[in-house]
Design an enzyme around this catalytic site. Sequence first.
Site, short mmCIF file in Angstrom:
data_model
loop_
_atom_site.label_atom_id
_atom_site.label_comp_id
_atom_site.label_asym_id
_atom_site.label_seq_id
_atom_site.Cartn_x
_atom_site.Cartn_y
_atom_site.Cartn_z
N ASN A 8 0.87 -1.18 0.00
CA ASN A 8 0.00 0.00 0.00
C ASN A 8 0.90 1.23 0.00
O ASN A 8 1.43 1.62 1.04
CB ASN A 8 -0.90 -0.04 1.25
CG ASN A 8 -1.74 1.21 1.39
OD1 ASN A 8 -1.84 2.02 0.46
ND2 ASN A 8 -2.37 1.38 2.55
N TRP A 9 1.08 1.80 -1.18
CA TRP A 9 2.00 2.95 -1.30
C TRP A 9 1.41 4.23 -0.70
O TRP A 9 2.10 5.24 -0.59
CB TRP A 9 2.35 3.20 -2.78
CG TRP A 9 3.27 2.19 -3.39
CD1 TRP A 9 3.77 1.06 -2.80
CD2 TRP A 9 3.82 2.22 -4.72
NE1 TRP A 9 4.60 0.39 -3.68
CE2 TRP A 9 4.65 1.07 -4.86
CE3 TRP A 9 3.70 3.09 -5.80
CZ2 TRP A 9 5.34 0.80 -6.04
CZ3 TRP A 9 4.38 2.81 -6.97
CH2 TRP A 9 5.20 1.68 -7.09
N LYS A 10 0.15 4.22 -0.38
CA LYS A 10 -0.54 5.42 0.14
C LYS A 10 -0.29 6.60 -0.82
O LYS A 10 -0.26 6.38 -2.02
CB LYS A 10 -0.10 5.72 1.58
CG LYS A 10 -0.24 4.48 2.46
CD LYS A 10 -0.10 4.75 3.93
CE LYS A 10 -0.24 3.44 4.69
NZ LYS A 10 -0.27 3.63 6.12
N HIS A 93 -9.80 1.62 4.55
CA HIS A 93 -8.54 1.80 5.27
C HIS A 93 -8.75 2.83 6.39
O HIS A 93 -9.50 3.80 6.20
CB HIS A 93 -7.44 2.27 4.32
CG HIS A 93 -6.08 2.24 4.95
ND1 HIS A 93 -5.67 3.23 5.82
CD2 HIS A 93 -5.07 1.33 4.89
CE1 HIS A 93 -4.44 2.92 6.25
NE2 HIS A 93 -4.06 1.78 5.71
N GLU A 95 -7.06 5.22 7.41
CA GLU A 95 -6.78 6.62 7.04
C GLU A 95 -7.95 7.24 6.29
O GLU A 95 -8.21 8.44 6.39
CB GLU A 95 -5.47 6.69 6.22
CG GLU A 95 -4.26 6.50 7.13
CD GLU A 95 -3.07 5.83 6.48
OE1 GLU A 95 -2.99 5.78 5.24
OE2 GLU A 95 -2.20 5.35 7.23
N GLU A 166 -6.06 -4.48 10.68
CA GLU A 166 -5.05 -3.42 10.85
C GLU A 166 -5.37 -2.60 12.09
O GLU A 166 -6.13 -1.61 12.01
CB GLU A 166 -5.04 -2.50 9.62
CG GLU A 166 -4.58 -3.17 8.36
CD GLU A 166 -3.91 -2.15 7.44
OE1 GLU A 166 -2.76 -2.35 7.07
OE2 GLU A 166 -4.55 -1.14 7.11
N GLY A 172 1.92 2.58 10.89
CA GLY A 172 2.91 3.65 10.74
C GLY A 172 3.57 4.09 12.04
O GLY A 172 4.15 5.17 12.10
N SER A 212 2.81 -1.71 10.75
CA SER A 212 4.24 -1.76 11.06
C SER A 212 4.90 -3.10 10.72
O SER A 212 5.75 -3.58 11.46
CB SER A 212 4.48 -1.39 12.53
OG SER A 212 4.11 -0.04 12.75
N GLY A 233 2.56 -0.99 4.47
CA GLY A 233 2.58 0.43 4.11
C GLY A 233 4.00 0.94 3.93
O GLY A 233 4.63 0.72 2.90
N GLY A 234 4.53 1.60 4.96
CA GLY A 234 5.84 2.24 4.89
C GLY A 234 6.93 1.36 4.29
O GLY A 234 7.70 1.82 3.43
#
Length: 250
Positions: A8-10, A93, A95, A166, A172, A212, A233-234
Site C-alpha cells: 500500500n503505497w498510500k 482503510h 486513514e 489493521e 505507521g 508496522s 505500508g511504509g
Amino acid sequence: MKSLIVANWKCNPTTQKEARKLFVLVKKGVKNIKKAEVVICPPFVYLFSVAVGEGGLGFGSQNCLWEQKGAYTGEISPLMLKSAGCQYVIIGHSERRTYFGETDEIVNKKLKAALEVKLTPILCIGETKKEREEGGAENVLKKQIILAFGGIPVSKITKNFTVAYEPVWAIGTGNPCDTDEAQKMRLLIRKIISEIYNRKISESIRILYGGSVNSKNAANYIKEAGFQGLLVGGASLVAEEFIKITKSVN
Ligand code: PGA
C-alpha cells in the site's frame, strides 16, 4: 495456498519517475517468489506508469467510489479500475475512515460496488488505541464486520475476498501488534464472519495482518499467527525491504 503480500503505497512517491523506479526494482526482486502473490496498490495516477499487468504482479487501488459512473467529481469507480487492469481494491482503510469521513455505511456501499464488477476487495478493519485500552477491540471489529457485510449475499462473496486486520495504533508507528494478540483477533474475525454467513465461506476469506510490518516480523504473522498475507505500508516504499518481506514468507 499462496500468501498475499500487498504493497500500500498510500500517497507516495511524489513523481512518476520515482514510482516507476520503485516498481521496476520490486518487479525484479520478486520474480522468483513462488509462495506469495504480490500486489501493488499505487496512487491512481501511477497505475499506468507502474504498468498494470507487468511482471506477474497483481494490481490494486487504495480506494474506489460506491457507484460505477456519474456526477461524482474527483472520484474513480470500480468499473474504471477494472478496465485499467486492477484486480484488487482496498476498502475502508483507517486513514480513509479518519481523514475522509468514511463510515461503515460507505464502506458497505463500496464493497457492494467492487463486488458488482468482480474486483476483489481488501476490507480493512481495526480498533484504535483508545478503543483497545477501554477493552472494546472485539466489539469494534464485530461492528465493523457486520456493517461492512450488511446486505451482501453469500453468492457475492468471491473466492479471494480479503479482510485485513489493521489495528489503527499499529499503523505507521513502528509498534506492531504482537503475534499472539494478532492471532486472537484473526480467529475472532473468522468467527464473526462464520456467524454472518457460514464456516465454509468464512474459511474461504483470506485474512491479512497490517500495521508496522517489516522484514523482521513479517514471517511471524504468516507462520506463527496463521495470517494468509500482509498489508504493508511504509516498508513497501523501500524496494529492498519489501522484497525481503516477500522472501521471508516464501
Ligand atoms: P504501515 O501501514 O505498514 O506503514 O504500518 C500499513 C497500512 O496502513 O496499510
